[in-house]
Design a protein around this motif. Structure first.
Motif, PDB file in Angstrom:
ATOM      1  N   LYS A 134     -40.490 -30.080  24.171  1.00 32.43           N
ATOM      2  CA  LYS A 134     -41.382 -31.233  24.299  1.00 32.43           C
ATOM      3  C   LYS A 134     -40.629 -32.530  24.021  1.00 32.43           C
ATOM      4  CE  LYS A 134     -45.547 -28.749  22.879  1.00 32.43           C
ATOM      5  NZ  LYS A 134     -46.726 -28.835  21.997  1.00 32.43           N
ATOM      6  N   SER A 135     -41.272 -33.631  24.324  1.00 37.12           N
ATOM      7  CA  SER A 135     -40.655 -34.947  24.155  1.00 37.12           C
ATOM      8  C   SER A 135     -40.327 -35.269  22.702  1.00 37.12           C
ATOM      9  CB  SER A 135     -41.553 -36.039  24.751  1.00 37.12           C
ATOM     10  OG  SER A 135     -42.827 -36.011  24.142  1.00 37.12           O
ATOM     11  N   ASP A 136     -40.933 -34.556  21.753  1.00 41.56           N
ATOM     12  CA  ASP A 136     -40.590 -34.754  20.335  1.00 41.56           C
ATOM     13  C   ASP A 136     -39.442 -33.834  19.908  1.00 41.56           C
ATOM     14  OD1 ASP A 136     -41.787 -32.259  20.218  1.00 41.56           O
ATOM     15  OD2 ASP A 136     -43.330 -32.830  18.777  1.00 41.56           O
ATOM     16  N   TYR A 137     -38.795 -33.196  20.886  1.00 38.05           N
ATOM     17  CA  TYR A 137     -37.641 -32.308  20.716  1.00 38.05           C
ATOM     18  C   TYR A 137     -37.975 -30.937  20.126  1.00 38.05           C
ATOM     19  CZ  TYR A 137     -35.095 -36.546  21.781  1.00 38.05           C
ATOM     20  OH  TYR A 137     -34.647 -37.693  22.391  1.00 38.05           O
ATOM     21  N   THR A 138     -39.244 -30.627  19.908  1.00 39.02           N
ATOM     22  CA  THR A 138     -39.597 -29.300  19.427  1.00 39.02           C
ATOM     23  C   THR A 138     -39.461 -28.291  20.564  1.00 39.02           C
ATOM     24  OG1 THR A 138     -41.946 -29.716  19.844  1.00 39.02           O
ATOM     25  CG2 THR A 138     -41.138 -30.087  17.584  1.00 39.02           C
ATOM     26  N   ILE A 139     -39.176 -27.040  20.195  1.00 41.41           N
ATOM     27  CA  ILE A 139     -38.963 -25.968  21.158  1.00 41.41           C
ATOM     28  C   ILE A 139     -40.062 -24.928  20.957  1.00 41.41           C
ATOM     29  CG2 ILE A 139     -37.353 -24.190  21.965  1.00 41.41           C
ATOM     30  CD1 ILE A 139     -35.132 -25.933  20.582  1.00 41.41           C
TER      31      ILE A 139
ATOM     32  N   GLY B 268     -37.215 -15.350  19.351  1.00 45.28           N
ATOM     33  CA  GLY B 268     -36.588 -16.015  18.215  1.00 45.28           C
ATOM     34  C   GLY B 268     -37.580 -16.586  17.227  1.00 45.28           C
ATOM     35  N   ASP B 269     -38.774 -15.993  17.159  1.00 47.92           N
ATOM     36  CA  ASP B 269     -39.790 -16.479  16.218  1.00 47.92           C
ATOM     37  C   ASP B 269     -39.813 -15.669  14.927  1.00 47.92           C
ATOM     38  OD1 ASP B 269     -40.963 -14.121  17.098  1.00 47.92           O
ATOM     39  OD2 ASP B 269     -42.939 -15.009  17.443  1.00 47.92           O
ATOM     40  N   GLY B 270     -38.858 -14.762  14.752  1.00 49.88           N
ATOM     41  CA  GLY B 270     -38.789 -13.955  13.545  1.00 49.88           C
ATOM     42  C   GLY B 270     -39.623 -12.694  13.583  1.00 49.88           C
ATOM     43  N   THR B 271     -40.205 -12.373  14.750  1.00 48.17           N
ATOM     44  CA  THR B 271     -41.027 -11.172  14.883  1.00 48.17           C
ATOM     45  C   THR B 271     -40.593 -10.388  16.120  1.00 48.17           C
ATOM     46  OG1 THR B 271     -42.768 -11.999  16.377  1.00 48.17           O
ATOM     47  CG2 THR B 271     -42.978 -12.547  14.027  1.00 48.17           C
ATOM     48  N   THR B 272     -41.236  -9.251  16.313  1.00 54.11           N
ATOM     49  CA  THR B 272     -41.077  -8.492  17.557  1.00 54.11           C
ATOM     50  C   THR B 272     -42.442  -8.320  18.225  1.00 54.11           C
ATOM     51  OG1 THR B 272     -41.206  -6.422  16.313  1.00 54.11           O
ATOM     52  CG2 THR B 272     -38.990  -7.270  16.814  1.00 54.11           C
TER      53      THR B 272
ATOM     54  N   THR C  50     -38.581 -24.064  16.941  1.00 51.75           N
ATOM     55  CA  THR C  50     -37.588 -25.128  16.777  1.00 51.75           C
ATOM     56  C   THR C  50     -36.583 -24.827  15.675  1.00 51.75           C
ATOM     57  OG1 THR C  50     -39.271 -26.719  17.488  1.00 51.75           O
ATOM     58  CG2 THR C  50     -37.285 -27.608  16.436  1.00 51.75           C
ATOM     59  N   THR C  51     -37.068 -24.517  14.497  1.00 49.43           N
ATOM     60  CA  THR C  51     -36.170 -24.284  13.361  1.00 49.43           C
ATOM     61  C   THR C  51     -35.258 -23.097  13.609  1.00 49.43           C
ATOM     62  OG1 THR C  51     -37.801 -25.205  11.849  1.00 49.43           O
ATOM     63  CG2 THR C  51     -36.079 -23.837  10.887  1.00 49.43           C
TER      64      THR C  51
ATOM     65  N   GLY D  86     -34.479 -29.799  16.880  1.00 54.99           N
ATOM     66  CA  GLY D  86     -35.078 -30.777  16.004  1.00 54.99           C
ATOM     67  C   GLY D  86     -34.941 -32.169  16.565  1.00 54.99           C
ATOM     68  N   THR D  87     -35.255 -33.141  15.756  1.00 57.92           N
ATOM     69  CA  THR D  87     -35.241 -34.535  16.174  1.00 57.92           C
ATOM     70  C   THR D  87     -33.901 -34.916  16.774  1.00 57.92           C
ATOM     71  OG1 THR D  87     -36.840 -35.040  14.462  1.00 57.92           O
ATOM     72  CG2 THR D  87     -35.646 -36.898  15.417  1.00 57.92           C
ATOM     73  N   GLY D  88     -33.946 -35.394  18.002  1.00 61.10           N
ATOM     74  CA  GLY D  88     -32.752 -35.866  18.670  1.00 61.10           C
ATOM     75  C   GLY D  88     -31.894 -34.783  19.294  1.00 61.10           C
ATOM     76  N   VAL D  89     -32.264 -33.507  19.142  1.00 62.78           N
ATOM     77  CA  VAL D  89     -31.484 -32.407  19.703  1.00 62.78           C
ATOM     78  C   VAL D  89     -32.133 -31.966  20.999  1.00 62.78           C
ATOM     79  CG1 VAL D  89     -30.638 -30.060  19.349  1.00 62.78           C
ATOM     80  CG2 VAL D  89     -30.739 -31.648  17.424  1.00 62.78           C
ATOM     81  N   THR D  90     -31.445 -32.156  22.111  1.00 62.93           N
ATOM     82  CA  THR D  90     -31.974 -31.771  23.398  1.00 62.93           C
ATOM     83  C   THR D  90     -31.442 -30.392  23.775  1.00 62.93           C
ATOM     84  OG1 THR D  90     -32.093 -34.070  24.112  1.00 62.93           O
ATOM     85  CG2 THR D  90     -32.152 -32.392  25.839  1.00 62.93           C
ATOM     86  N   LEU D  91     -32.349 -29.505  24.090  1.00 66.52           N
ATOM     87  CA  LEU D  91     -31.984 -28.166  24.551  1.00 66.52           C
ATOM     88  C   LEU D  91     -31.492 -28.303  25.994  1.00 66.52           C
ATOM     89  CD1 LEU D  91     -32.084 -25.187  23.678  1.00 66.52           C
ATOM     90  CD2 LEU D  91     -34.366 -25.088  24.642  1.00 66.52           C
ATOM     91  N   VAL D  92     -30.262 -27.919  26.259  1.00 65.75           N
ATOM     92  CA  VAL D  92     -29.673 -28.120  27.564  1.00 65.75           C
ATOM     93  C   VAL D  92     -29.904 -26.929  28.485  1.00 65.75           C
ATOM     94  CG1 VAL D  92     -27.502 -28.527  28.799  1.00 65.75           C
ATOM     95  CG2 VAL D  92     -27.934 -29.664  26.612  1.00 65.75           C
ATOM     96  N   LYS D  93     -29.762 -25.723  27.946  1.00 62.30           N
ATOM     97  CA  LYS D  93     -29.867 -24.543  28.777  1.00 62.30           C
ATOM     98  C   LYS D  93     -30.369 -23.380  27.950  1.00 62.30           C
ATOM     99  CE  LYS D  93     -27.096 -21.872  32.024  1.00 62.30           C
ATOM    100  NZ  LYS D  93     -25.774 -21.690  32.613  1.00 62.30           N
ATOM    101  N   VAL D  94     -31.181 -22.516  28.577  1.00 59.79           N
ATOM    102  CA  VAL D  94     -31.657 -21.294  27.929  1.00 59.79           C
ATOM    103  C   VAL D  94     -31.115 -20.122  28.725  1.00 59.79           C
ATOM    104  CG1 VAL D  94     -33.685 -19.923  27.374  1.00 59.79           C
ATOM    105  CG2 VAL D  94     -33.739 -22.393  27.068  1.00 59.79           C
TER     106      VAL D  94
END
Length: 176
Positions: free
Chosen positions: A131-136, A148-152, A162-163, A168-176
């Motif tokens: 999202k535009s707030d950099y959250t994933i 990657g949410d800590g579960t199966t 995100t964590t 986080g803030t200012g970190v843009t995810l470039v590729k998955v």
């Protein structure tokens, strides 16, 4: 399809093709086994048919064909800032809150402000957005912890990863 000008985006795979025009009109056609064309029915469409208006971007995993091709999905972003999904949803990969297939485009709750979108896989697919707030955020098949949410546990709604993903803030995810 009777539109002025060339399409601004075109894609195809085993079971779905689309053409997006500059005016926001999205045309889809193909096998459509699970409604991934977004045309209101899970039947084949052999000519380009207007599926949605006010579309700014369409997202489809390019390798969704092959053995899992008939389990496709299509994610679109509309001018209202939300994402919408149609198609196979057996593991919640559409992010609409359940595991019911959609043959019409359905708004994805919590998707407003998506700046990057990855619609990956099909039967065991996932959806990842930033999202535009950099959250994933992610949803879909998770039997091996791939969200990657800590579960199966597979997720039918977007969950904040995100964590765990190092964003986080200012970190843009470039590729998955």
């Amino acid at each position: 399809p009777g539109e002025d000008g060339e399409p601004i985006d075109v894609a195809t795979n085993y079971d779905l093709s689309y053409a997006l025009f500059a005016n926001g009109n999205l045309y889809t056609w193909g096998l459509n086994t699970h409604g991934q064309c977004g045309l209101g029915a899970a039947t084949a469409y052999v000519i380009p048919t207007l599926a949605a208006t006010n579309v700014v971007k369409a997202y489809m995993h390019p390798t969704a064909g092959g053995g899992y091709g008939s389990y496709g999905k299509l994610i679109i972003k509309k001018t209202d800032g939300y994402l919408y999904a149609a198609g196979y949803n057996g593991n919640g990969q559409l992010g609409v809150g359940d595991t019911t297939n959609r043959s019409s485009f359905t708004q994805i709750p919590g998707s407003f402000g998506a700046i990057s979108v990855w619609s990956m896989g099909s039967t065991v697919g996932i959806l990842v957005i930033q999202k535009s707030d950099y959250t994933i955020w992610a949803c879909g098949y998770n039997a091996n912890g791939q969200l990657g949410d800590g579960t199966t546990t597979s997720r039918s709604s977007l969950v904040n990863v995100t964590t765990n993903w190092g964003g986080g803030t200012g970190v843009t995810l470039v590729k998955v």
